[in-house]
Design an enzyme around this catalytic site. Structure first.
Site, PDB file in Angstrom:
ATOM      1  N   GLU A  83     -40.344  -5.791  -7.503  1.00 46.91           N
ATOM      2  CA  GLU A  83     -38.950  -6.161  -8.849  1.00 46.91           C
ATOM      3  C   GLU A  83     -39.725  -6.694 -10.339  1.00 46.91           C
ATOM      4  OE1 GLU A  83     -35.869  -6.720  -7.483  1.00 46.91           O
ATOM      5  OE2 GLU A  83     -34.879  -7.709  -9.410  1.00 46.91           O
ATOM      6  N   ASP A  84     -40.677  -7.169 -10.087  1.00 50.40           N
ATOM      7  CA  ASP A  84     -41.344  -7.782 -12.146  1.00 50.40           C
ATOM      8  C   ASP A  84     -41.815  -6.865 -12.571  1.00 50.40           C
ATOM      9  OD1 ASP A  84     -38.860  -9.275 -11.673  1.00 50.40           O
ATOM     10  OD2 ASP A  84     -40.249 -11.305 -10.972  1.00 50.40           O
TER      11      ASP A  84
END
Ligand code: MN
Length: 723
Positions: A83-84
């Site tokens: 996600e990051d």
């Protein structure tokens, strides 16, 4: 009770703890996962100032405590990587295998779900979440630990985010932890959320508990006494734990169930953990022999487990000094299941029984999804998930003694449909404990329910859709109407729709009516207006959802026909809905709770205090806690709704000259006046008088004054005060 903040855990500390667990972890894989996470999050910092990688390590630590396997720990370390950071799911898959990648993907997807959005979308999101959980529950366990660590460090967030996350945690994650049977995580999530949502209420309870710190010591001395007596009865090596109930569960009892702090019997509890089930029942006998049990507080969840598979014996006893406390008795295995829930499956991997229990625990998720598959109204799912996730269950019996469990608030109709749809469809009435009850009777644990059935043809009544609370009953009733009453549904639906059109002052010219309805129906992805009327009739679609679309089409029609005639939908009257019989100025349907400091009653002059995200607490205007009411913006005007019919509790102190039958005179007068009595006690005072304390249910101040006036007429009563 959880401390609001936590110290970060180093990877070394986590690794040592994993080694110490003695479980056969693949440390090479775990180290490799940490190395990747450390590299991927390099340079990222949490709001609290620590390196970002401390978060996945903390989450992995929580999962280690739950006893999860290598792949889960690896996925926890990598859960924010896709996600990051620049890493992709494919890289995770090639480095750590398909299983880990699927877990990381599941957690990433769950993380994108926003529960604060529109209701319709929210339902769809919840559905996705439950689907993910029914495939591999480890995804949900990682998400729960992720949320727990984020809530522990929530103070770093801006205030609005804290509130949003706390509400979401309270409404979605804590109930899921409960249904998965993980008591520890559920309670901590609730307490952390409550601390954000109602800090004043939270502190109030902490303070009350602090004053009772001595009682904790006292409970421990009781534990020692019990241990001694158990040994005399050949029950050896019991593990006895004393514990204080979670802040949130006390809060619920005080503000939702409206009880006083003193009335909560299980604030302090002893848990006795033994080797075998027979020992549990022996221990119960020993304890009931030592102390006086409170009536109606004994529960045997060993022979009748809760739906989340929780098993234990519960009883509440009064010590010789008059202190009430709850005692839970269970085996070590039951303890494991209660504390770790589904996660206990990984702890007991050797045994087959773990797998069965896991299956049973997940069965409700599948059932829920199944029963909702045919519903056209997706808002429905959300309501039902919320209602079915509510922790309280009631257990009732068929005349043959079979146990049926239902969510609290369920009615005899829900009961009938829980047995079989044929029983529900033929139902004409019900007997509870041998007595006929109204059809909307809400069932209470322990009741024996006999469903009275008539001829096959009758079928359910449409009103039942407004009475039932379980999705099972609702969808079975709808199915009946869908199948059996096609024509009737169409007529019913059209009539109801026309009525609503008149009510909202929408008058469609007769020549345009059919075409307009066909258009609206097509927009609902239905084949014809008839099908749409039918759906309204059996409750598959609500008029409220349809009206905006009809008004839109109507507006187009009017505009096209005569440009001079501007169309205006009459504005909805700004109606403030009364909640709990109180109208709060400027706020719609808000959660109301009545302050314990002054117990306001209908007729009293009142003001409201806006708690942080947790509704409005109502005080009397002259309550000492409301002294800032004119200066602080968190205080709002409030008034009683017309014709409040609910019952409120009030406590009366009655002083009288002591004599025989005084107690009887008071209690029979209250019974004659049909006043519900919640508690009634009497003691002799040092000056030879009798002091009675009566907690009663009353409708309003006028009713209370009336009761007081009648009580005053009892012989020898000297004084009555409302406390
Ligand atoms: Mn995270």
């Amino acid at each position: 009770m959880a401390a609001p903040g936590v110290k970060p855990i180093s990877y070394e500390a986590f690794r040592q703890a994993a080694e110490k667990s003695g479980r056969p972890y693949d440390f090479e894989k775990i180290d490799k996962a940490y190395a990747l996470a450390d590299d991927a999050h390099k340079g990222q910092v949490r709001r609290s100032g620590e390196a970002y990688v401390s978060h996945p390590v903390a989450v992995a630590m929580l999962l280690l405590d739950l006893g999860l396997d290598t792949d889960t720990l690896v996925a926890a370390l990598l859960h924010d990587v896709v996600e990051d950071t620049a890493y992709t799911l494919e890289q995770v898959a090639s480095g750590f295998g398909k299983d880990v990648a699927a877990l990381v993907d599941g957690v990433t997807k769950l993380g994108r779900i926003q529960f604060s959005s529109m209701e319709e979308q929210q339902a769809e999101n919840l559905r996705k979440m439950l689907l993910a959980m029914s495939k591999d529950v480890r995804v949900m366990l990682i998400k729960l630990c992720d949320r727990l660590h984020n809530m522990r460090t929530a103070s770093a967030w801006p205030e609005q985010k804290q509130r949003d996350k706390a509400l979401e945690t309270m409404e979605v994650y804590a109930p899921i932890a409960h249904r998965l049977g993980i008591a520890g995580i559920k309670e901590e999530l609730e307490d952390l959320s409550l601390h954000i949502l109602d800090p004043i209420g939270y502190d109030e309870i902490i303070e009350l508990l602090g004053q009772k710190a001595k009682a904790q010591e006292y409970v421990e001395s009781i534990a020692a006494a019990i241990q001694e007596r158990l040994a005399e009865n050949d029950v050896h090596d019991p593990e006895i734990r004393s514990r204080v109930k979670s802040v949130y569960s006390i809060y619920r009892k005080m503000f939702v169930q409206n009880r006083s702090f003193e009335e909560i019997y299980d604030k302090y509890a002893l848990r006795i953990i033994l080797d075998t089930i027979p020992e549990c029942y022996t221990a119960l006998g020993v304890i009931h022999d030592m102390y006086h049990p409170l009536p109606n507080r004994f529960k045997d969840y060993i022979s009748t487990p809760k739906p989340n598979m929780y098993q234990s014996l519960h009883t509440t006893v009064i010590s010789h000094e008059g202190v009430a406390f709850e005692i839970q008795i269970r085996t070590h295995e039951m303890e494991q299941l209660a504390e770790y829930g589904v996660a206990a499956h990984w702890k007991y991997k050797a045994g087959v029984q773990g797998q069965d229990k896991l299956e049973e625990r997940l069965a409700w998720v599948r059932q829920l999804l199944e029963s909702q598959r045919d519903s056209e109204d997706s808002g429905d799912l959300l309501r039902h998930i919320k209602s079915e996730l509510l922790p309280e269950q009631v257990y009732v019996f068929t005349p043959k003694g079979d146990v049926i469990d239902l969510p609290s608030g369920a009615t005899v109709i829900d009961f009938a449909y829980a047995i079989h749809s044929a029983v529900g469809n033929r139902m004409v009435g019900a007997k509870v404990n041998g007595r006929i009850v109204p059809i909307d009777h809400k069932v209470v644990t322990g009741e024996v329910i006999d469903v009275l059935t008539g001829s096959v043809d009758k079928g359910p009544s449409r009103d039942w859709l407004n009475i039932v609370t379980t999705s099972e009953a609702r969808s079975k009733i709808r199915n009946w109407f869908k199948k059996e009453r096609k024509e009737e549904n169409i007529t019913e639906g059209k009539t109801a729709l026309d009525k609503e059109l008149r009510r909202s002052l929408v008058s469609i010219p007769a020549g345009d009516y059919d075409e307009l309805m066909e258009t609206v129906a097509r927009r609902q992805r239905m084949n014809s207006a008839e099908e749409m009327y039918g759906a309204i009739g059996y409750g598959g679609i609500t008029i409220a959802r349809l009206m905006p679309k009809i008004k839109e089409e109507y507006a187009k029609l009017v505009k096209a026909g005569d440009p001079a005639e501007t169309f205006a939908i009459p504005p909805k009257p700004k109606q403030q809905k009364a909640s709990e019989g109180v109208i709060v100025e400027g706020l719609g349907n808000v959660l109301i709770k009545f302050a314990k400091c002054c117990n306001p009653l209908p007729g009293d002059d009142i003001v409201g205090f806006i708690t942080r995200g947790y509704g409005v607490s109502i005080h009397k205007r002259d309550c000492h806690n409301a002294s800032e009411a004119n200066t602080s913006p968190r205080w709002v005007e409030a008034r009683w709704a017309e014709g409040v019919q609910e019952s409120f509790t009030s406590t009366l102190e009655i002083t009288a000259l002591d004599r025989d039958r005084l107690f009887v005179d008071v209690s029979s007068l209250l019974a004659d006046m049909r006043v519900p009595v919640y508690s009634l006690s009497a003691r002799r005072t040092s000056d030879g008088k009798a002091a009675m304390n009566a907690m009663i249910g009353i409708r309003n101040t006028e009713h209370l004054n009336n009761v007081i006036a009648r009580l005053r007429r009892i012989k020898d009563v000297v004084d009555i005060t409302r406390s």
